[in-house]
Design an enzyme around this catalytic site. Structure first.
Site, PDB file in Angstrom:
ATOM      1  N   HIS A  88       0.832  -1.202   0.000  1.00 31.80           N
ATOM      2  CA  HIS A  88       0.000   0.000   0.000  1.00 31.80           C
ATOM      3  C   HIS A  88       0.871   1.258   0.000  1.00 31.80           C
ATOM      4  CE1 HIS A  88      -3.095  -2.641   2.349  1.00 31.80           C
ATOM      5  NE2 HIS A  88      -2.979  -2.997   1.090  1.00 31.80           N
ATOM      6  N   HIS A 154     -10.262 -13.458   6.475  1.00 31.44           N
ATOM      7  CA  HIS A 154      -9.647 -12.864   5.284  1.00 31.44           C
ATOM      8  C   HIS A 154      -9.993 -13.743   4.089  1.00 31.44           C
ATOM      9  CE1 HIS A 154      -6.574 -11.737   2.334  1.00 31.44           C
ATOM     10  NE2 HIS A 154      -6.446 -10.601   2.998  1.00 31.44           N
TER      11      HIS A 154
END
Length: 256
Positions: A88, A154
Site C-alpha cells: 500500500h 480474510h
C-alpha cells in the site's frame, strides 16, 4: 429501497469492553505462553512494533499507548513503530495522527514500510513452498519484535492479524507477489476462515516464525472499532485464541 420489500440482515452486535485500555493492560500483564511484556524487554534493547496501516480499522490509538507504557523503561530513541503497509501507499502525517494519536507521532520514530525499496529490505533466504523471504531491515535488525493487529476472516489468507503483521505487512514485493500469485490464490483451501492446509496462511506463518516474533497483541473488534476481545503473548497462541473467539461469535448468527 422501499421498506415493504427490504430486509436488512446483519451480524449479531457485540458490545465493546467497558474499559478497553484496561483490557489491553491485563492482556500484557497476563500473557499466553510468555512472560509479561515489560519483563521481556531490557533497557539496552532496540524494539520494533508492527502496526496496521490506514486501510485497516485497527484501534491502534487505544492499543499502542498501553504497549508503549509497558515499555516505559526503554528509551524512546530505541523504539521504532513500523507501519505494516505491505504494497500500500505510505501513510500521511495526518493519517498517522488519527491512527496513533498526536503524542505518539511527536515522540516516537515512525516508519512506513516500503515493499519496493530494496535498500530498506533484507533477505532471510526462503521458506517451504519456494517463498523468498524479504523483510523490513529495521524489523529484522531490532532486538525485540512486537506485532499488534486485529483478527477477522480474510478472503484468501484465512484470517488477518497475528503473523500477517510480518508478511505481507513488512515484506518486500517479491515475497508479497509469491504469497498472492495464481498458484496460491486458486488453491481450494485459500478461503475465508480456513487455516489448516491453506498455502497462503501456511506461508505467512512460516515467514513469521522464520523472522522471530517476541511478543504479539491481537484484538477482535465490533463495527464501531471497539475492542471486544484482546489477547497478548506468544504469536501463534494469541492468534489461535482470538481466532477462536471470532469464530464462536460468528456462530451466534445474524439478526434482522
Amino acid at each position: 429501497f422501499p421498506d415493504d420489500r427490504t430486509r436488512v440482515i446483519e451480524p449479531t452486535y457485540v458490545d465493546g469492553r467497558s474499559d478497553q485500555a484496561a483490557a489491553v493492560q491485563r492482556a500484557l500483564e497476563q500473557p499466553l505462553d510468555s512472560a509479561p511484556l515489560a519483563d521481556r524487554v531490557g533497557t539496552d534493547q532496540t524494539v520494533a512494533i508492527s502496526v496496521c496501516d490506514v486501510t485497516r480499522p485497527m484501534p491502534s490509538a487505544t492499543v499502542l499507548p498501553v504497549v508503549l507504557q509497558a515499555l516505559k523503561h526503554v528509551p524512546t530513541n530505541q523504539i521504532t513503530i513500523l507501519i505494516a503497509s505491505g504494497t500500500h501507499r505510505a501513510t500521511t502525517h495526518d493519517e498517522l495522527v488519527e491512527m496513533l494519536g498526536p503524542d505518539i507521532v511527536e515522540r516516537y520514530r515512525i516508519i512506513s514500510h516500503d515493499a519496493f525499496d530494496d535498500s530498506t529490505l533484507v533477505s532471510l533466504g526462503t521458506v517451504d513452498g519456494g517463498i523468498p523471504v524479504w523483510l523490513n531491515r529495521r524489523w529484522v535488525e531490532s532486538d525485540i519484535r512486537i506485532t499488534t493487529g486485529f483478527v477477522e476472516p480474510h478472503f484468501f489468507a484465512g484470517f488477518s492479524g497475528g503473523p500477517k503483521m510480518v508478511a505481507p505487512g513488512l515484506a518486500g514485493f517479491k515475497t508479497i507477489m509469491r504469497l498472492h500469485d495464481a498458484e496460491m490464490i486458486r488453491h481450494p483451501k485459500a478461503r475465508w476462515a480456513i487455516i489448516e492446509g491453506n498455502p497462503i496462511h501456511d506461508g505467512i506463518r512460516r515467514i513469521a516464525a522464520h523472522s522471530r516474533v517476541d511478543f504479539s497483541v491481537d484484538v477482535a473488534i465490533n463495527r464501531d472499532r471497539q475492542i471486544t476481545y484482546v489477547a497478548a503473548g506468544e504469536l501463534f497462541a494469541v492468534h489461535r485464541t482470538v481466532r477462536t473467539v471470532v469464530q464462536r461469535t460468528a456462530m451466534q448468527g445474524f439478526r434482522e
